[in-house]
Each structure stands twice: as structure tokens, then as C-alpha cells.
Enzyme design. Structure first.
Site, short mmCIF file in Angstrom:
data_model
loop_
_atom_site.label_atom_id
_atom_site.label_comp_id
_atom_site.label_asym_id
_atom_site.label_seq_id
_atom_site.Cartn_x
_atom_site.Cartn_y
_atom_site.Cartn_z
CE LYS A 232 11.55 55.06 42.45
NZ LYS A 232 11.05 55.40 43.71
CG HIS B 298 29.81 39.81 39.58
ND1 HIS B 298 30.23 38.81 38.72
CD2 HIS B 298 29.74 39.47 40.88
CE1 HIS B 298 30.40 37.76 39.15
NE2 HIS B 298 30.09 37.82 40.53
#
Lengths: 519, 598
Positions: free
Chosen positions: A412, A267
């Protein structure tokens, strides 16, 4: 696009025509049979049948289709339907006719009981399928939801006795794809005795997640990200996976593999490859997979010193005792299988040289989370440096793709705190999927099943990808086992072993998910 | 480069950015926790506290490490000198003087004289801003506020008038009543003519009384019509200047009507004041998100690489009001929207947006860069301007008046109440990028925003997901200055689901949701800066000249040729001419899209 059979007719327009054809004329003349081998198993009940139903509900399946369950248990069609119906759910956003649709779907579900290594039993299945297909063009999809030791037997029987004579036959296989390079190569070799490469669909359900799919869209359909996507601007990339529960009595399979094989080598590495790949020639499966393989082949095999492993131990909190990994009755008492690992990887190509790619995966941690965090470099010659305190690392931009739960993208940025002073803080430019997109996000299995039916291989793993992935992890895995390296123990429900911080610090990285504040 | 040995790859050291960032880190010894501006109660230190938080380089070194004073250039302009006199805390060995500074602070006074105290701006903006500063503890210990105007009034009457408009910040209403009384006790009134040296001499005497022999700093805020600017400046400077401290004068727009009148005004001002005494206010520069523009650009890595013609397709500066002149068109009719909004507010924002990275955040460094932008721009051409004027419109039974229905406006006025313009900066960074401005009154909404439209993705893999109009599919950064401050970035995103449909979603930062504090009014910031001698947000004479020289030719031409404005209904989206102007430069206005998220 090398003229291989895989690439046939996949230039965009042709592909569209292809679909239109299917819809208009051929569809009436062709059938699709989906055989779930291992139909009584957990995955089949929880994921595969519900995904098939959702596809049916959404009108994504061809007109003529049937679903066959195959397993050793003796069941009637009716019993199978009963099992399935208890797990089917409808998408929350449109519940109309759900009952009707469900009944119609169940009518198309059948069961055949047989041994996994019996050619005879598969021949019986074949004759049942033929009856249902009634002479139409027959396409057959086998979903192998069975333990790895019987993969090859099933593939042999299915391909020899139950292949389609005049349409396609495809086989979806789930991980594990071996335990290391050798066993994986052996498995591939065996599969290829009975199947060609383009018949094998190795599923990695993480590639079917919405935000993983969106990763390429973000990169390649926006002008603003691609210029930043290199060692010039990116300081490090973090792939984080955490579960807030342990093996909970089902550690038998897990103990033989460990978290590195279970999560990282497949994954997380797949996401890394998608993240880091060069721009492909097109969005076609082969073009994308070619680029992913290039990334994997540019990587250094993982070194022991760049990995730390952990295992959860029992922990009492709020009057409740949480078990240690080795308290699981299916796990050997002296197991040193890692339930947590952190690793630093590097891609030695022009784009990524020197940029640490950090992975972290663990069970029994303080929360459930899968995310990609991209930390950007400091601003060179920052005019506002004195507003940031000593830790400039805290003041860099960060792009976060939260894959689950609660899908979101946020960036951010440093921003002036409103007011008369000049105080800066980090604020988020946010895209919270729940707020923006009211429809329920489809399960990864739906997408992957649909792609397999459509012959879209983009999200499946090619043999050479798999080889390259294993060759990065195999030396390390062998060393860990040969040297019997003990995992660092961490309490159930904690943030994992502190060793992960030291590993990050070695490469001047700070984990983005365990910051002080809200992250 | 020994720091690199621990890095993984030797080729790291070839990377400029990397090396600089690492060095930054290693050299960073001093702590700059973000001085919480209001954390100290209003005591003697507060003045200093405020200074430390503004952009001044006079920095409070916390541990006496060598300061990285960010303006290495040795240019002792009078302003620099003044500043170092005022804020003599520039290096570690001077740190000890902090105590001395505190004492100084006790010994000095600031007198703020609002000339034109009975006017609208004074009542609505200046006194409330002064009170807010007082409430927040940002004013020096010893200060007095004087109202000056022609009307006869007592101190009590002024206080009464002022008290009606004072409000407290919503987020801390404690002691508001008390604070208000304390503030009002420091407000006084002096009645006098604007051109009478005698009257200003009387003011001077009163000020001296309040100052009580302390160091006297005086700030005059001229809130008066432009025709009496000079008289007031002359009288104030010759009869009411401070004897031993500083004297500063804040002037509001209009700064002339064109290059010549502006130059004449500047010349006249300079007869009585030096450049560093003149504070030309542009209140848009005090808006939170305009302040934040530089922070976004220069404290984030991700924006600066994109900030050029290579990635930016066009920039739009948009200002709209949803009301007309409403019976107060006398002043406006003489100026028009181009002078009232474009030549100052929008152009100032453009300059801040487009400037190169300044050497430091010092006022002179920033203003130098802004002037460079203005001087690199082509004067505006008539063909690149569209003007409009609103006409009456009936909607839902209400009839909205036309501009010329305003009693204070001549019936045949051609003054534009709307204008759109395309400007170009002929420098390496911006060559060929259209900067579009649009400003109007009586439009369908009230809005001020900056929109940055990025280019198409070259060789976009997803082209066929976008339909024919690739313009719809570009990224856009929107900085909404007012109302409802926000920053958002439009990105293309996959619509969740089994297909591959893309749409445009926003990465959002909505101020109201993120920051619970009320955002201070622009005037508060600007008054505070003037008191502190921070000139960053004020307009220097050469800036003003450069700004006028861009607009003067086109303004003259519009007037000489009596160019008719295109009429648009009150409350509409403005004249369609604006679209054609944009289309000429291959631009689509970002604020008039069909989709809601625009």
C-alpha cells in the site's frame, strides 16, 4: 555446516551432482517405499495420497517407487486403491493422460493391515517391502498420519522392524508435537530413542505454502526490502489466520489443544521466525534453521496480559442458526478451550527491539484468510502531513502477503488522486498470483513430501526449534489453564472478540485486516 | 518523552524516526480531511476552495488550532509577499477573514487573454483547458476570456472556432452543452498587431468594460512565436496591465536557444515584468505522474531510504514519439530534440526526481532544491551524447518519410530528431549514478517514463538462480507518465511450483484500473496554478539559466563540429549508439528489454 551427517553434500554444486547421479545411475538401482501409517484416516485420503499422485504426475518421484498404506482396518490392495482413486485429482492446467497416469499410480499402491504397536505386523510389512524392492538399494519414508498417543509405538516398531538395511529411513510426523514444553520434550526423547535427528521430519504444512516459501525470496533477492526490514522502518507485523467454520462435530481433538497450540505455537510462530530471521549464511536447511532458532530464543515468553482468548457462540443469521463451540457434541459443555486468540510478541534483538509482532487466529470468523501484514512507520517530517487527516496511522505504507486464499502480494502506497487538487489516497502496488501465474499452485503437502524424499530439511522443524517454540508458549498456556480464564465469547461468523482491538491498541497497533475499506 | 512509557521497550526513545512519528501523532490536532475539490457547486466559494486544495500553505484551518505553517524561513521575497497578500489566510486569527475573502472574491475579476488565439496550441489546448476548469467550477465567479491575434474575427467567429475543440470530461457529461454555451458567452475577441501598444490599449479598454470597476486580475497567455515574445510583453505590460490587481504572463518554450539567448530573453522580459509575474510553463510538470513523483517520494516511508547512490544504480528518463515532424518541421529544425525535449522536460523531471527534501511544498522551496540539483550537475560532454535522425522506411507497403523529406526541413539538415545523453550529479546523494536521458521522434512507440534501476543485492543468496546476467535480476521502479499512466515495481519472485525458479514480477498500480476519473490535461492544472499564483510548476529564471548552462556547451559543439546524426529508420527503436552509450556506464535501457512487461 558443522560436519554433521545432515549437512552431507549440500553445498549447491554437490547437491546438483547428487541429483544428477540419482537420475542417471543410482536411480535405476534404488527404490523408494513410502508407507502411509494411518492410511484410512482423513488426512491421508484428503492430502497425502493426492499429493503423492500429483508428484507422480509431475514426474517428481523416482523411477522405482511404491506406496504402502498401513492401518488397522482390514483392506485388500484393491480396496485401498478404490478409496484413494475417489480423492485423486489432476492439476487443472494439464489434464491430459490423467486417467492413464492415475491407473499407473494406483498399480504401485499396496496395503498392509496391522496394529500400530505390533512389531510383528511391521516385520510383515518389512518383508513385503523387501519383496518389492527386489534387492535394490532401499530408501524408506514413513508418514505418520496417526493420533499422537501412538506416535512412539509406531516409531519403535517401524524403526526396529522395518528400517531400511542399506538406504535411508525417514519418518514424517505431523503436529501435535506435545501439549507443552515437557510433553514435547518427552516425545522428542522417545523419538530419539529410535531415530536420529536427521531421520525425523516434523512437518508444518504452513511452511510449504507458496507465499511462505516466497517470503525469503522477497527479502533476500530484492534490494528494496532488506533495507527496510528492521525496527527503523517497520512499526509492527501482523500474522493473521482465520477460518470461516467451526469444529463442526470434530472438536474432540481440538478441545484438548485449543487454537493457541493448534495454530499459533506452530504455524504462525514458524512464519514469524522466517520473517524476522537474520540473513542466513546460505539457503541450506541447517543455516536457515539456525537463524530461526536464534529468533525464537531472542523472544520473551508470552505474558498473560499480552494475550486475549475467545470462543465462538451460537448465532442466528438470515434465518440460519450457527452453533456455538460448546454445541458441538464432541466438546464438553463447560469447555473453556479458546477457538480464538490474539497475542503480542516481542523479539529482543538489535533488529526488532520494541516492534510488536501481533498474532491472531480464530475459527468460525467472518472469512477464511491467512496473511502477513507489515505496517511501516510514519514518514518523519512528512511534507504531506496535512493531506492525511488526524489519523497518521492510516497513512503508512503496508506490505501484505496473502498466503491464502487467492495468493497475492501488495504494497500500500500513498498516491496522489489524479485530478487538479492534491488529494492523497492509499493505492496498492499489486501482484495477484492468479493474474500473473496461470498454473495451479501446488499443495503444501506436495512440496513437503518431495523435500522429505530429497532429504531437504529446510521446511521441517528441528528439535531445538520445537523446544524454543514451546518455551515461549508453555508458561502462558499453563497459566490460562491453571486460572481457568474464560474466553470472551463472540458470535459465529463475526470478526472475533473486540478484546483483540484493545490488545492491539495497547501497543499502538491497528489490525490491518479489519479496516473500514477493502483492506 | 512520557509517551514512551507505554511503549514496550525503553530503547525506543533512541530511535529518531520513532520519536518523531509519535510526536507527530500526539501533536496532530487539526483535521485535514482531504478537501474534495469539486464538492461545492460553482458559487462564490469555489475560488477559495480551489486554492485550499493546491499546495499553498495558506491553509484553511478547520478548528483554528495553531497552524504548522511549513515554511519557517523568513525570506520575504516579493513572491512570498505577494502570496501572503493574495492568500491572506495563514493562521488561525486570520481565519475570520474568510468571509472578507469571499466578498473580495465577489469584487474581483480575472481576465485571461490568449495572445495568439488563432494558433494551434490555443485551439487544441488552452481553450479546452479553460473550459474544463470552468466546467469543474475552478474558475472565479467573474472571469472573461479574450482571444487576441492579428486575424480579423468577430466574437462570434472566435466562439465558433473555440466551440469546435471543446470537449467534456468523459466521466461527467451532464449539462455539457449548457455549460459550453455559458462559457462561450464569456469569450471575446480582439484583433490587433502583437507590437502595437495602441491595439493593446484598445484591449485594455475592452477589459475594463468587462471588469466593471471590480478588482482586476489579468493573465496573459503568450501562445506566439518566440521572436515576438518581447514585443507582446512590452505592449501588454505597458498598455494593458491591471491597475489594481495582479498581472501575470504565461510564456511557453522555447526560452532561447542557449545560455546567451535565454539570458537575453529573460533580461528583456524583466524590463517589463518582475520575476513573480513571469510564468514559464513546462507542461510536463503538469502531468499527473510527474506531480505524483514528489508524493511517492515524500509521503511514503519505503522509497526515501532507497533514494540515493547507495541503492540506485541508474535512472532513466525516456521520451518517445511514434511520429515525425509530418510537414511541420520548420520550428523544430531550428531547435532539435535536445532543446525541444531534453533541456526542458526531461531535465525538469530529473531535477524533481533527484532533489533533496524541500523545507516545504511551497514553490520557492521546491524550486530552490531543483536549482541546487542543476547546479550540482556537470555540463554535458560531447562524448556522453548520441544523436540520431530518422530516415525513411517502408513497412507493410507504407513508406514512412525521412526527416529531411519534410518540405519544411532543409535537405541537408543535421538537426537531431533523437538524442541520448548521460548526466551526472556531483553531490553526496548521487555521485557516480548515471542519469540517462533518451528522447526521439518517429520511434516505435509513444512513451514517456521514468525508470529507476536498483543495485544488485549484495551477497545475494539466490545468485545461482539468476544465471549470468545479474543486471536482469535487479529491482526496477517504473513511473509511466504517458500513455496509460502506471507505477510498477519489478520484484524478484518465486515462480509458484515445486522448484525454486525466480522470475521478475511487477507490483502494479495501473491508473486506468484504479482511478475511474479521467486525468486532467496538464494545461488545466498549469492554468489554474497561474490563476492562483502557485509557482511550483513554473520555471524560475535561475533554474532556466542553470538548465541552459548544462546543455549550451554541447549544443554549441554539436553545431560547430557539424556532427552527423546516426540515422535510424522511421518507426524503429532508435540508433544503436544509444546502447553503446548506456553500456559505457554499465547501464541497460529498461524500455528495450525482450520481455513484454518492460
Amino acid at each position: 555446516m558443522d560436519g554433521s551427517p545432515l549437512a552431507k553434500g549440500i553445498n549447491p554444486e554437490e547437491q546438483e551432482e547428487f541429483f544428477i547421479d540419482i537420475l542417471d545411475k543410482e536411480e535405476a538401482l534404488s527404490t523408494l517405499s513410502i508407507t502411509v501409517v494411518g492410511a484410512s484416516g482423513d488426512l491421508a485420503k484428503k492430502k497425502i495420497f493426492p499429493a503423492l499422485f500429483a508428484l507422480y504426475y509431475e514426474d517428481c518421484l523416482p523411477k522405482n517407487f511404491i506406496v504402502f498404506g498401513y492401518a488397522r482396518t482390514k483392506l485388500t490392495d484393491e480396496e485401498l486403491r478404490n478409496i484413494i482413486s475417489t480423492t485423486l485429482t489432476c492439476r487443472i492446467d494439464k489434464r491430459e493422460n490423467c486417467k492413464d497416469k492415475m491407473e499407473q499410480f494406483l498399480k504401485r499402491c499396496f496395503y498392509h493391515s496391522g496394529e500400530y504397536n505390533s512389531e510383528e505386523n511391521f516385520a510383515e510389512l518389512d518383508s513385503k517391502l523387501k519383496k518389492k524392492e527386489a534387492g535394490k538399494l532401499s530408501n524408506r519414508l514413513f508418514y505418520l498420519s496417526i493420533p499422537p498417543n501412538i506416535f512412539v509405538d509406531v516409531v519403535r516398531c517401524a524403526s526396529m522392524m522395518a528400517s531400511s538395511a542399506n538406504g535411508w529411513t525417514r519418518v514424517i510426523v505431523e503436529k501435535p508435537f506435545g501439549r507443552d514444553s515437557e510433553s514435547s520434550a518427552e516425545l522428542t526423547r522417545c523419538l530419539k530413542k529410535y531415530l536420529t535427528e536427521d531421520q525425523i521430519f516434523r512437518i508444518d504444512h504452513y511452511l510449504g505454502k507458496e507465499l511462505v516459501e516466497n517470503l525469503s525470496v522477497l527479502r533476500f533477492s530484492n534490494l528494496i526490502f532488506e533495507p527496510l526490514w528492521s525496527r527503523n522502518y517497520i512499526r509492527n507485523v501482523q500474522f493473521i489466520f482465520s477460518e470461516d467454520f467451526g469444529t463442526e462435530g470434530r472438536g474432540g481433538y481440538f478441545d484438548n489443544y485449543g487454537i493457541i497450540r493448534d495454530i499459533m505455537q506452530n504455524h504462525l510462530l514458524q512464519i514469524l521466525a522466517l520473517f524476522a530471521m537474520e540473513t542466513p549464511v546460505s539457503l541450506d536447511a541447517e543455516d536457515i534453521r539456525n537463524e530461526k532458532v536464534k529468533v525464537l530464543r531472542s523472544m520473551k515468553p508470552l505474558e498473560l496480559e499480552d494475550v486475549i482468548i475467545g470462543q465462538y457462540k451460537g448465532h442466528n443469521k438470515g434465518g440460519r442458526a450457527y452453533p456455538g463451540y460448546t454445541d458441538d457434541s464432541t466438546v464438553p459443555k463447560n469447555s473453556i478451550t479458546p477457538t480464538f486468540a490474539a497475542a503480542a510478541l516481542f523479539i529482543n534483538n538489535a533488529r526488532w527491539d520494541g516492534v510488536p509482532f501481533l498474532m491472531k487466529a480464530g475459527k468460525a470468523l467472518h472469512r477464511k484468510r491467512a496473511e502477513i501484514r507489515v505496517q511501516f512507520r510514519h514518514v518523519p517530517g512528512n511534507l504531506y502531513k496535512r493531506n492525511f487527516g488526524t489519523d497518521l496511522d492510516k497513512a503508512t505504507n503496508e506490505l501484505v502477503l496473502r498466503v491464502q486464499p487467492d495468493e497475492a502480494i501488495y504494497l500500500k502506497i500513498n498516491n496522489k488522486v489524479p485530478g487538479l487538487g492534491m488529494r492523497l489516497d492509499r493505492s496498492d502496488l499489486n501482484l495477484l498470483y492468479r493474474a500473473r501465474y496461470p498454473t495451479e499452485i501446488p499443495d503444501a503437502y506436495e512440496r513437503l513430501l518431495l523435500d522429505a524424499i530429497a532429504g531437504e530439511r529446510r521446511l521441517f522443524i528441528r528439535s531445538d526449534e520445537l523446544d524454543a517454540a514451546w518455551s515461549l508458549f508453555t508458561p502462558l498456556l499453563k497459566e490460562l489453564e491453571a486460572k481457568k480464564i474464560s474466553p470472551e465469547l463472540y458470535p459465529y461468523g463475526s470478526r472475533g472478540p473486540v478484546g483483540a482491538h484493545y490488545l492491539a491498541a495497547k501497543y499502538n497497533v491497528r489490525w490491518g485486516d479489519v479496516g473500514g475499506e477493502d483492506d | 518523552m512520557s509517551t514512551f512509557s507505554s511503549m514496550h521497550s525503553p530503547s525506543y526513545s533512541h530511535s529518531f524516526i520513532c520519536s518523531s512519528s509519535i510526536n507527530e501523532k500526539k501533536n496532530q490536532r487539526f483535521v485535514f480531511s482531504s478537501f474534495p475539490r469539486f464538492s461545492v457547486p460553482a458559487n462564490a466559494k469555489v475560488f477559495l476552495q480551489c486554492q485550499a486544495n493546491s499546495h499553498q500553505n495558506a491553509v484553511l484551518m478547520q478548528d483554528g488550532a495553531v497552524a504548522t505553517k511549513v515554511s519557517p524561513v523568513e525570506k520575504e521575497t516579493p513572491i512570498e509577499k505577494l502570496k501572503s497578500e493574495l492568500l491572506s489566510v495563514t493562521s488561525s486569527n486570520e481565519w475570520d477573514e474568510k468571509a472578507g475573502f469571499d466578498i473580495n472574491e465577489n469584487e474581483s475579476t480575472v481576465s485571461i487573454t490568449v495572445v495568439g488565439a488563432s494558433g494551434d496550441l490555443a485551439k487544441k489546448k488552452i481553450f479546452p483547458a479553460l473550459f474544463a476548469l470552468y466546467y469543474e467550477g475552478c474558475l472565479p465567479k467573474h472571469f472573461t476570456v479574450y482571444g487576441y491575434a492579428r486575424s480579423k474575427m468577430t466574437d462570434a467567429e472566435l466562439r465558433n472556432m473555440v466551440s469546435k475543440t471543446l470537449t467534456c470530461r468523459i466521466d461527467k457529461r451532464e449539462n455539457c452543452g449548457e455549460k459550453m454555451e455559458e462559457f462561450l458567452k464569456r469569450c471575446f475577441y480582439h484583433s490587433g498587431q502583437y507590437d502595437s501598444e495602441e491595439n493593446f490599449a484598445q484591449l485594455d479598454k475592452k477589459l475594463k468594460e468587462h471588469e466593471g470597476g471590480k478588482v482586476s486580475n489579468r493573465l496573459f497567455y503568450l501562445s506566439i512565436p518566440p521572436n515576438i515574445f518581447i514585443d507582446a510583453v512590452k505592449c501588454a505590460s505597458s498598455s494593458a496591465s491591471s491597475g489594481n490587481g495582479w498581472t501575470r504572463v504565461i510564456v511557453e518554450k522555447p526560452f532561447g536557444r542557449d545560455s546567451d539567448s535565454s539570458a537575453a530573453l529573460t533580461k528583456a522580459l524583466k524590463q517589463y515584468l518582475t520575476e513573480d509575474q513571469i510564468f514559464r510553463i513546462d507542461h510536463y510538470l503538469g502531468k499527473e505522474l510527474v506531480e505524483n513523483l514528489s508524493v511517492l517520494r515524500f509521503s511514503n516511508l519505503i522509497f526515501e531510504p532507497l533514494w540515493s547512490r547507495q541503492y540506485i544504480r541508474n535512472v532513466q528518463l525516456i521520451f518517445s514519439e511514434d511520429f515525425g515532424t509530418e510537414g511541420r518541421g520548420g520550428y523544430f529544425d531550428h531547435y532539435g530534440i535536445i532543446r525541444d525535449i531534453m533541456q526542458n522536460h526531461l531535465l525538469q523531471i530529473l531535477a524533481l526526481f533527484a532533489m533533496e527534501t524541500p523545507v516545504s511544498l511551497d514553490a520557492e522551496d521546491i524550486r530552490n532544491e531543483k536549482v541546487k540539483v542543476l547546479r550540482s550537475m556537470r555540463p554535458l560532454q560531447l562524448e556522453d551524447v548520441v544523436i540520431g535522425q530518422y530516415k525513411s522506411h517502408s513497412k507493410g507497403g507504407v513508406t514512412y518519410p525521412a526527416y529531411t523529406d519534410d518540405k519544411t526541413v532543409p535537405k541537408d539538415s543535421l538537426t537531431p530528431t533523437f538524442a541520448a545523453a548521460a548526466l551526472f550529479i556531483d553531490n553526496a546523494r548521487w555521485d557516480g549514478v548515471p542519469f540517462l536521458m533518451k528522447a526521439g521522434k518517429a520511434l516505435h512507440n509513444k512513451r514517456a517514463e521514468i525508470r529507476v534501476q536498483f543495485r544488485h543485492v549484495p551477497g545475494n543468496l539466490y545468485n545461482r538462480n539468476f544465471g549470468t546476467d545479474l543486471d536482469q535480476a535487479t529491482n526496477e521502479l517504473v513511473i509511466r507518465v504517458q500513455p496509460d499512466e502506471a507505477i510498477y515495481l519489478k520484484i524478484n519472485n518465486k515462480v509458484p511450483g515445486l522448484g525454486m525458479r525466480l522470475d521478475c514480477s511487477n507490483l502494479n498500480l495501473h491508473y486506468a484500473a484504479r482511478y475511474s476519473k479521467e486525468i486532467p490535461d496538464a494545461y488545466e492544472r498549469l492554468l489554474l496554478d497561474a490563476i492562483e499564483g502557485e509557482r511550483r510548476l513554473f520555471i524560475r529564471s535561475d533554474e532556466l539559466d542553470a538548465a541552459w548552462s548544462l546543455f549550451t556547451p554541447v549544443l554549441a559543439e554539436l553545431e560547430e563540429q557539424k556532427i552527423m546524426p546516426e540515422y535510424y529508420p522511421y518507426g524503429s527503436r532508435g540508433p544503436v549508439g544509444a546502447h553503446y552509450l548506456a553500456a559505457r556506464y554499465n547501464v541497460r535501457w529498461g524500455d528495450l528489454g525482450l520481455d513484454q512487461s518492460a
